[in-house]
Design a protein around this motif. Structure first.
Motif, PDB file in Angstrom:
ATOM      1  N   HIS A   6       0.832  -1.207   0.000  1.00 28.57           N
ATOM      2  CA  HIS A   6       0.000   0.000   0.000  1.00 28.57           C
ATOM      3  C   HIS A   6       0.864   1.253   0.000  1.00 28.57           C
ATOM      4  CE1 HIS A   6       0.139   1.173   4.459  1.00 28.57           C
ATOM      5  NE2 HIS A   6       0.887   0.102   4.386  1.00 28.57           N
ATOM      6  N   GLY A   7       0.224   2.381  -0.320  1.00 26.22           N
ATOM      7  CA  GLY A   7       0.905   3.662  -0.402  1.00 26.22           C
ATOM      8  C   GLY A   7       0.659   4.306  -1.757  1.00 26.22           C
ATOM      9  N   ASN A  97      -2.530   5.033   1.346  1.00 24.77           N
ATOM     10  CA  ASN A  97      -2.014   4.616   2.640  1.00 24.77           C
ATOM     11  C   ASN A  97      -3.158   4.073   3.495  1.00 24.77           C
ATOM     12  OD1 ASN A  97       0.601   5.637   2.001  1.00 24.77           O
ATOM     13  ND2 ASN A  97      -0.092   7.686   2.524  1.00 24.77           N
ATOM     14  N   HIS A 117       4.943  -0.934   2.693  1.00 26.80           N
ATOM     15  CA  HIS A 117       4.452   0.431   2.488  1.00 26.80           C
ATOM     16  C   HIS A 117       5.434   1.213   1.620  1.00 26.80           C
ATOM     17  CE1 HIS A 117       3.754   4.731   3.915  1.00 26.80           C
ATOM     18  NE2 HIS A 117       2.697   4.392   3.196  1.00 26.80           N
ATOM     19  N   ALA A 119       5.716   5.035   0.043  1.00 23.96           N
ATOM     20  CA  ALA A 119       5.216   6.408  -0.070  1.00 23.96           C
ATOM     21  C   ALA A 119       6.092   7.183  -1.049  1.00 23.96           C
ATOM     22  CB  ALA A 119       5.225   7.086   1.300  1.00 23.96           C
TER      23      ALA A 119
END
Length: 316
Positions: A6-7, A97, A117, A119
């Motif tokens: 995710h991110g 997120n 994760h 980002a």
């Protein structure tokens, strides 16, 4: 076992996904043992996909894309995950997120799931990201060279990674990439300052000066006209986006964050946007489209098309 990727960093998400598939799936059988689920996701749909036995191979791959939001019974799905068959590798992919309180994310704290994760770095952290990517590729880059890339390319991670790989090949040894290497290899940097000078002249309605800068680009290192045209299009795209945000009262920091520009570049773009109204920039983009069409259809030679474009842009 399941993974949660995710991110908002789609570039490194795709890289992580490729790594998982390479580690867990037979490349010859992956297409016969792979299923992709998208919203709306139900427990029955997930269970049916995951409980199916793999065909010939050892693992069945189930990928669930952006389905852990509204319209999904998250709690029931979270309760099912501990019973996931060992023959299934389940990968959730969310281009956002997820909070630590999310039921699926919570399960990643144990042994049945793992969260990855990714980002997108902000513009100030981008030089560090560039240096880390260079290390990942087995090389190194000087801080000043990383800053130069960040300033001129911005938060386009895929392009940054491509340029880094070219630079490492160009360098061809164990020494760090230098700013001079960047200036020699990255095509946009070679003419970036001249493009800014040319657009300044266009904004000030000085056709002779703008044409002089254009021919500086054309004469430098036999640069192709289509490459220069691409640089002009990129500049006007940034001007349109910046002017639109300025007209709506956006602060400089908001423009930097939205467009992924280095503060130095953002300041120059904002200054240039002040030369034009938004309707004038829309007219400019229409001229760019006409020029592109004229070149592709062979109506004008590339150099002549750019000369005409510069003359037309100074009349807006």
């Amino acid at each position: 076992m399941f993974y949660l990727i995710h991110g908002d960093n789609a570039f490194e998400q795709e890289e992580a996904l490729a790594g998982l598939l390479a580690a867990h799936a037979d490349p010859l059988l992956i297409e016969t043992n792979k299923e992709i689920l998208e919203p709306p996701l139900t427990l029955d749909k997930l269970r049916q996909a995951c409980d199916t036995l793999p065909f010939l191979g050892d693992k069945r791959i189930v990928m669930v894309k952006n389905a852990l939001g509204k319209g999904c019974d998250i709690q029931k799905i979270a309760e099912y995950l501990p019973t996931l068959p060992p023959t299934t590798l389940l990968i959730f992919i969310e281009h956002r997120n997820l909070p630590a309180s999310h039921p699926v994310y919570k399960l990643c704290q144990g042994e049945i799931g793992k969260a990855l994760h990714f980002a997108t770095p902000n513009i100030r952290a981008l030089p560090i990201w560039i240096r880390d990517r260079a290390k990942k590729h087995g090389g190194a880059i000087e801080p000043a060279a990383a800053l130069l890339l960040a300033q001129n390319i911005g938060v386009n991670l895929h392009q940054l990674d491509q340029e880094l790989q070219k630079l490492l090949i160009y360098r061809g040894d164990t020494r760090p990439i230098t700013p001079k290497d960047v200036e020699a290899v990255v095509p946009y940097l070679e003419g970036a300052d001249v493009i800014f000078d040319m657009v300044d002249a266009l904004g000030q309605r000085k056709p002779q000066i703008a044409a002089r800068h254009l021919h500086r680009l054309l004469d430098a290192n036999d640069k192709e006209a289509l490459s220069i045209f691409g640089m002009i299009v990129r500049q006007y795209r940034l001007l349109i986006q910046t002017r639109w945000m300025m007209d709506r009262g956006a602060a400089e920091q908001a423009i930097i964050a939205r467009l992924g520009l280095h503060p130095y570049v953002a300041q120059k773009i904002q200054a240039q946007a002040g030369y034009f109204t938004l309707p004038q920039l829309h007219q400019a983009y229409h001229l760019l489209m006409e020029t592109d069409l004229a070149i592709k259809q062979g109506e004008l030679a590339q150099g002549a098309a750019l000369d005409l474009l510069v003359a037309q842009l100074t009349r807006l």
